[in-house]
Design an enzyme around this catalytic site. Sequence first.
Site, short mmCIF file in Angstrom:
data_model
loop_
_atom_site.label_atom_id
_atom_site.label_comp_id
_atom_site.label_asym_id
_atom_site.label_seq_id
_atom_site.Cartn_x
_atom_site.Cartn_y
_atom_site.Cartn_z
N PRO A 2 0.85 -1.22 -0.08
CA PRO A 2 0.08 -0.04 0.01
C PRO A 2 0.86 1.12 0.04
CG PRO A 2 -0.83 -1.60 1.51
CD PRO A 2 0.55 -2.03 1.18
N GLU A 3 0.57 2.15 -0.96
CA GLU A 3 1.30 3.47 -1.10
C GLU A 3 0.48 4.64 -0.49
OE1 GLU A 3 3.09 4.13 -4.77
OE2 GLU A 3 3.48 1.84 -5.09
N LYS A 57 3.56 6.64 4.96
CA LYS A 57 2.47 5.60 4.84
C LYS A 57 2.12 4.92 6.35
CE LYS A 57 4.84 4.25 0.64
NZ LYS A 57 5.78 3.31 -0.07
N ARG A 259 13.22 -2.61 -8.60
CA ARG A 259 11.97 -2.19 -8.73
C ARG A 259 11.22 -2.13 -10.00
NH1 ARG A 259 10.04 -0.46 -3.88
NH2 ARG A 259 7.87 -0.94 -4.79
#
Length: 269
Positions: A2-3, A57, A259
């Site tokens: 989750p960002e 976050k 990434r």
Amino acid sequence: MPELPEVEAIRRGIEPHLVGATILHAVVRNGRLRWPVSEEIYRLSDQPVLSVQRRAKYLLLELPEGWIIIHLGMSGSLRILPEELPPEKHDHVDLVMSNGKVLRYTDPRRFGAWLWTKELEGHNVLAHLGPEPLSDDFNGEYLHQKCAKKKTAIKPWLMDNKLVVGVGNIYASESLFAAGIHPDRLASSLSLAECELLARVIKAVLLRSIEQGGTTLKDFLQSDGKPGYFAQELQVYGRKGEPCRVCGTPIVATKHAQRATFYCRQCQK
């Protein structure tokens, strides 16, 4: 993982059910998360929730005696449920509320965190974070100043929490596409005008995702159990080989610091 938009969507979802209610007690079924669940959380009793905030976050629950700091890790979610609903395998922490509801933390990979602190200021997980991307502190002038001497690609630099918080892999790729900037460009090569545009589109992309409840690719669910719908609007992320929605050129996928990075060779320079 989750960002920022996903965490903010959850914050907005749980806030009306928590603020003004009291935590009667906590139920910790498995405290072995990324870091052990703080002992103070096990002992919570009759603590009213004063506010539900977010920094980067991290979700921050303000109580009279301190703060609960929650990080969702790779696969965590928070839902508001009826107290009588029995827990399932990966439901590790409950906050039982005075309004008959429970805040339930689910995390199959157990890479999240539930921490306690008396004071937020100076806490080690928050101390070295950059500005919030939706704040006035994050703007083109600030970004240009921070990029001026940075001899690294702009994509991983955007994902550095010391520069700006919450711009993770999905939103870095999407924002660079919206700004027409190639992810391999050296940060120091960006002009002030490009930085001003990039700062604006980062804000716009994040706000749009928040409106849509975030992005669900695999695990993420909002606090009501629904997926985030921004995945339907992704322009480049996860679309390797598919035609660019603007020019039709196939989307390219590469890696930066292990990434995945997605971009259009035609639209991004």
